[in-house]
Design a protein around this motif. Structure first.
Motif, PDB file in Angstrom:
ATOM      1  N   GLY A  96      -5.103  11.977   3.263  1.00 24.64           N
ATOM      2  CA  GLY A  96      -4.310  11.075   2.439  1.00 24.64           C
ATOM      3  C   GLY A  96      -5.209  10.019   1.828  1.00 24.64           C
ATOM      4  N   ILE A  97      -5.035   9.759   0.551  1.00 29.75           N
ATOM      5  CA  ILE A  97      -5.771   8.696  -0.127  1.00 29.75           C
ATOM      6  C   ILE A  97      -4.822   7.518  -0.278  1.00 29.75           C
ATOM      7  N   GLU A  98      -5.115   6.441   0.429  1.00 32.83           N
ATOM      8  CA  GLU A  98      -4.267   5.249   0.425  1.00 32.83           C
ATOM      9  C   GLU A  98      -4.817   4.257  -0.590  1.00 32.83           C
ATOM     10  N   MET A  99      -3.920   3.652  -1.360  1.00 31.56           N
ATOM     11  CA  MET A  99      -4.305   2.710  -2.412  1.00 31.56           C
ATOM     12  C   MET A  99      -3.335   1.546  -2.463  1.00 31.56           C
ATOM     13  N   ARG A 100      -3.727   0.514  -3.183  1.00 29.54           N
ATOM     14  CA  ARG A 100      -2.792  -0.573  -3.492  1.00 29.54           C
ATOM     15  C   ARG A 100      -1.799  -0.075  -4.542  1.00 29.54           C
ATOM     16  N   ARG A 101      -0.552  -0.437  -4.389  1.00 25.51           N
ATOM     17  CA  ARG A 101       0.467  -0.009  -5.358  1.00 25.51           C
ATOM     18  C   ARG A 101       0.171  -0.545  -6.758  1.00 25.51           C
ATOM     19  N   SER A 102      -0.570  -1.628  -6.839  1.00 25.51           N
ATOM     20  CA  SER A 102      -0.855  -2.251  -8.137  1.00 25.51           C
ATOM     21  C   SER A 102      -1.968  -1.544  -8.918  1.00 25.51           C
ATOM     22  N   ASP A 103      -2.675  -0.608  -8.289  1.00 21.28           N
ATOM     23  CA  ASP A 103      -3.819   0.031  -8.955  1.00 21.28           C
ATOM     24  C   ASP A 103      -3.403   1.287  -9.720  1.00 21.28           C
ATOM     25  N   ALA A 104      -2.533   1.114 -10.696  1.00 18.08           N
ATOM     26  CA  ALA A 104      -2.006   2.263 -11.439  1.00 18.08           C
ATOM     27  C   ALA A 104      -3.060   2.943 -12.299  1.00 18.08           C
ATOM     28  N   VAL A 105      -3.983   2.183 -12.843  1.00 18.96           N
ATOM     29  CA  VAL A 105      -5.005   2.765 -13.717  1.00 18.96           C
ATOM     30  C   VAL A 105      -5.916   3.699 -12.936  1.00 18.96           C
ATOM     31  N   LEU A 106      -6.388   3.234 -11.788  1.00 22.20           N
ATOM     32  CA  LEU A 106      -7.245   4.082 -10.958  1.00 22.20           C
ATOM     33  C   LEU A 106      -6.489   5.311 -10.480  1.00 22.20           C
ATOM     34  N   LEU A 107      -5.234   5.131 -10.077  1.00 24.66           N
ATOM     35  CA  LEU A 107      -4.440   6.269  -9.626  1.00 24.66           C
ATOM     36  C   LEU A 107      -4.336   7.334 -10.710  1.00 24.66           C
ATOM     37  N   GLU A 108      -4.114   6.911 -11.949  1.00 22.68           N
ATOM     38  CA  GLU A 108      -3.996   7.884 -13.038  1.00 22.68           C
ATOM     39  C   GLU A 108      -5.270   8.716 -13.174  1.00 22.68           C
ATOM     40  N   ARG A 109      -6.417   8.090 -12.949  1.00 25.54           N
ATOM     41  CA  ARG A 109      -7.677   8.801 -13.100  1.00 25.54           C
ATOM     42  C   ARG A 109      -7.905   9.837 -12.003  1.00 25.54           C
ATOM     43  N   ILE A 110      -7.436   9.565 -10.792  1.00 24.38           N
ATOM     44  CA  ILE A 110      -7.723  10.481  -9.677  1.00 24.38           C
ATOM     45  C   ILE A 110      -6.540  11.385  -9.325  1.00 24.38           C
ATOM     46  N   LEU A 111      -5.440  11.257 -10.072  1.00 22.33           N
ATOM     47  CA  LEU A 111      -4.235  12.020  -9.755  1.00 22.33           C
ATOM     48  C   LEU A 111      -4.438  13.537  -9.748  1.00 22.33           C
ATOM     49  N   PRO A 112      -5.388  14.103 -10.506  1.00 24.14           N
ATOM     50  CA  PRO A 112      -5.603  15.550 -10.405  1.00 24.14           C
ATOM     51  C   PRO A 112      -5.974  16.040  -8.996  1.00 24.14           C
ATOM     52  N   LEU A 113      -6.378  15.136  -8.127  1.00 21.01           N
ATOM     53  CA  LEU A 113      -6.664  15.509  -6.738  1.00 21.01           C
ATOM     54  C   LEU A 113      -5.401  15.814  -5.936  1.00 21.01           C
ATOM     55  N   HIS A 114      -4.253  15.372  -6.448  1.00 27.07           N
ATOM     56  CA  HIS A 114      -2.994  15.499  -5.713  1.00 27.07           C
ATOM     57  C   HIS A 114      -2.529  16.952  -5.705  1.00 27.07           C
ATOM     58  N   HIS A 115      -2.090  17.419  -4.531  1.00 28.43           N
ATOM     59  CA  HIS A 115      -1.573  18.780  -4.375  1.00 28.43           C
ATOM     60  C   HIS A 115      -0.093  18.685  -4.007  1.00 28.43           C
ATOM     61  N   ALA A 116       0.754  19.009  -4.953  1.00 31.44           N
ATOM     62  CA  ALA A 116       2.189  18.746  -4.804  1.00 31.44           C
ATOM     63  C   ALA A 116       2.795  19.471  -3.610  1.00 31.44           C
ATOM     64  N   GLU A 117       2.403  20.717  -3.378  1.00 31.23           N
ATOM     65  CA  GLU A 117       2.979  21.479  -2.272  1.00 31.23           C
ATOM     66  C   GLU A 117       2.632  20.845  -0.923  1.00 31.23           C
ATOM     67  N   LEU A 161       0.828  -1.203   0.000  1.00 31.70           N
ATOM     68  CA  LEU A 161       0.000   0.000   0.000  1.00 31.70           C
ATOM     69  C   LEU A 161       0.860   1.249   0.000  1.00 31.70           C
ATOM     70  N   HIS A 162       0.271   2.366  -0.421  1.00 29.04           N
ATOM     71  CA  HIS A 162       0.970   3.655  -0.339  1.00 29.04           C
ATOM     72  C   HIS A 162      -0.054   4.773  -0.262  1.00 29.04           C
ATOM     73  N   ILE A 163       0.404   5.904   0.271  1.00 30.20           N
ATOM     74  CA  ILE A 163      -0.406   7.120   0.222  1.00 30.20           C
ATOM     75  C   ILE A 163      -0.183   7.692  -1.170  1.00 30.20           C
ATOM     76  N   ALA A 164      -1.161   7.486  -2.040  1.00 30.49           N
ATOM     77  CA  ALA A 164      -0.982   7.793  -3.456  1.00 30.49           C
ATOM     78  C   ALA A 164      -1.307   9.231  -3.796  1.00 30.49           C
ATOM     79  N   VAL A 165      -2.257   9.811  -3.080  1.00 28.79           N
ATOM     80  CA  VAL A 165      -2.731  11.159  -3.386  1.00 28.79           C
ATOM     81  C   VAL A 165      -2.899  11.926  -2.081  1.00 28.79           C
ATOM     82  N   VAL A 166      -2.395  13.157  -2.062  1.00 29.88           N
ATOM     83  CA  VAL A 166      -2.555  14.046  -0.913  1.00 29.88           C
ATOM     84  C   VAL A 166      -3.223  15.325  -1.408  1.00 29.88           C
TER      85      VAL A 166
END
Length: 313
Positions: free
Chosen positions: A203-224, A94-99
Motif C-alpha cells: 500500500g502506498i500511503e499519502m496525504r489526502r491533500s497531495d492530489a497532483v502527486l497522486l495523479e502522477r503515480i496512479l498508473p501503479l494502482h491495480h484495481a482488482e 492520510l489514505h492508502i492512495a495506491v495499491v
C-alpha cells in the motif's frame, strides 16, 4: 500541473521493506522521470522491540506509526507499507492512495528436513511470530512445539539453518520479493492456512491533500487488488483487529464477484470460526462487514471481548 522536484519515500529499514520501497521507487522514476526519488529509512516500534512477541507489545500500527508521523509533518511525500501491517483506521489526513498488484498471499512452510506440515513429527519445533498462524497451526497440529520467532527474514532463516527450529512459517510474498523463493518448501493453501488481511499486497500511503502527486503515480494502482484488499480490510475494521487477536481474511475476484473467507480464533486454536461469503464487486466493503458480523454472531464477539477486555462496538 506542477513538476515534482523530489519525491521522498518513507520505508522501514529492513531488507524486505527496502526492496519493496525500491521497487515502488523504480516505477515512480519511470512515471515521473524529472523527479529525484529518494528512500527515507524510518525506525518503527515494531522494528526496535525484537525480544517480545508482537501480541505482547500491544497497540496497533507497530510498523507504521512513526512513518505516518513523518508523512503528517512533511518529512516524506509517500510511504510504502506491507498492507498486512497497516492498521484498520488511519489518521484522517492520510489514505492508502495506491495499491499495486498483489504478490502471492499464502504463508510459506520452510524446512531443511521436512517436506510439509504433515511431515513434521510429534513435538517438532516450528517458529512463527504470528498469533494468526499459531492458532491455525494449533488447530491442525496441537502436538507441535510452537515457538516465537522475531527478526527480519534473513535472521529467521539463519535461526532455522542453525537448527533452532525444525520448520518456520513466513509470508511467501516476502521470500519471493527477496529472491528467496527456492527456500519455500511448501506453500500453504488458503483453505488450510488463511492469510493475514492484505498479505502479499503493498500500500502506498499519502496525504489526502497531495492530489497532483497522486495523479502522477496512479498508473501503479491495480484495481482488482484494491477491491479484494478493501473487502479484507473492511472485515478487519469491523472487528477492531490488531496483532493481539488471531484474525485472517482472504478475498478473490472472479467474473465480477468477490469471494471472501474470514476467520476469528482463540489463541490456543481450540475455537476456530471460519466462513466464506460472496457479493458483487461493487459491494466488497459491505461484504467484509457482513462477514465480520456473521462471525461475531457465531461466537467471535466473546473471543474478541475476552482479548480486548471490554465490549466490542
Amino acid at each position: 500541473m506542477s513538476r515534482p522536484q523530489r519525491i521522498r519515500i518513507g520505508t522501514r529499514a529492513s531488507q524486505l521493506a527496502l526492496v519493496q520501497a525500491e521497487w515502488v521507487g523504480g516505477r515512480i522514476r519511470e512515471l515521473v522521470p524529472e523527479a529525484d526519488v529518494e528512500l527515507v529509512r524510518i525506525s518503527t516500534k515494531g522494528d526496535r522491540i525484537l525480544d517480545v512477541p508482537l501480541a505482547r507489545v500491544g497497540g496497533k500500527g507497530l510498523f507504521v506509526k512513526e512513518i505516518e508521523e513523518a508523512l503528517l509533518d512533511g518529512r516524506i511525500d509517500l510511504a510504502v507499507h506491507s498492507m498486512k501491517d497497516v492498521p484498520a483506521v488511519l489518521p484522517a489526513a492520510l489514505h492508502i492512495a495506491v495499491v499495486p498488484e498483489r504478490e502471492v498471499p499464502q504463508d510459506a512452510f520452510v524446512s531443511r528436513k521436512f517436506a510439509g506440515l504433515d511431515e513434521l513429527p510429534r513435538g517438532a519445533t516450528l517458529g512463527t511470530s504470528s498469533l494468526r498462524r499459531k492458532a491455525q497451526l494449533l488447530a491442525l497440529r496441537p502436538d507441535l512445539d510452537l515457538r516465537d520467532l522475531r527478526g527480519n527474514v534473513g535472521t529467521r532463516l539463519q535461526k532455522l539453518d542453525r537448527g533452532d527450529f525444525d520448520a518456520i512459517m513466513l509470508a511467501a510474498a516476502g521470500l519471493r520479493r527477496l529472491g528467496l523463493e527456492a527456500r519455500i518448501t511448501a506453500n500453504m493453501a488458503p483453505e488450510t492456512m488463511l492469510p493475514a488481511v492484505g498479505q502479499g499486497a503493498l500500500g502506498i500511503e499519502m496525504r489526502r491533500s497531495d492530489a497532483v502527486l497522486l495523479e502522477r503515480i496512479l498508473p501503479l494502482h491495480h484495481a482488482e487488488t484494491a477491491v479484494t484488499v478493501a473487502a479484507e480490510r473492511a472485515f478487519l475494521t469491523r472487528l477492531e483487529g490488531g496483532c493481539q487477536v488471531p484474525i485472517g481474511a482472504y478475498a478473490t475476484l472472479h467474473a465480477g464477484r468477490v469471494e471472501l473467507s474470514g476467520l476469528i480464533a482463540t489463541a490456543d486454536g481450540k475455537t476456530v470460526l471460519r466462513e466464506t461469503r460472496s457479493s458483487a464487486r461493487s459491494g466488497a466493503e459491505n461484504l467484509g462487514r457482513e462477514l465480520a458480523e456473521a462471525l461475531l454472531a457465531r461466537g467471535g464477539r466473546a473471543i474478541l471481548e475476552a482479548v480486548y477486555q471490554g465490549p466490542l462496538s
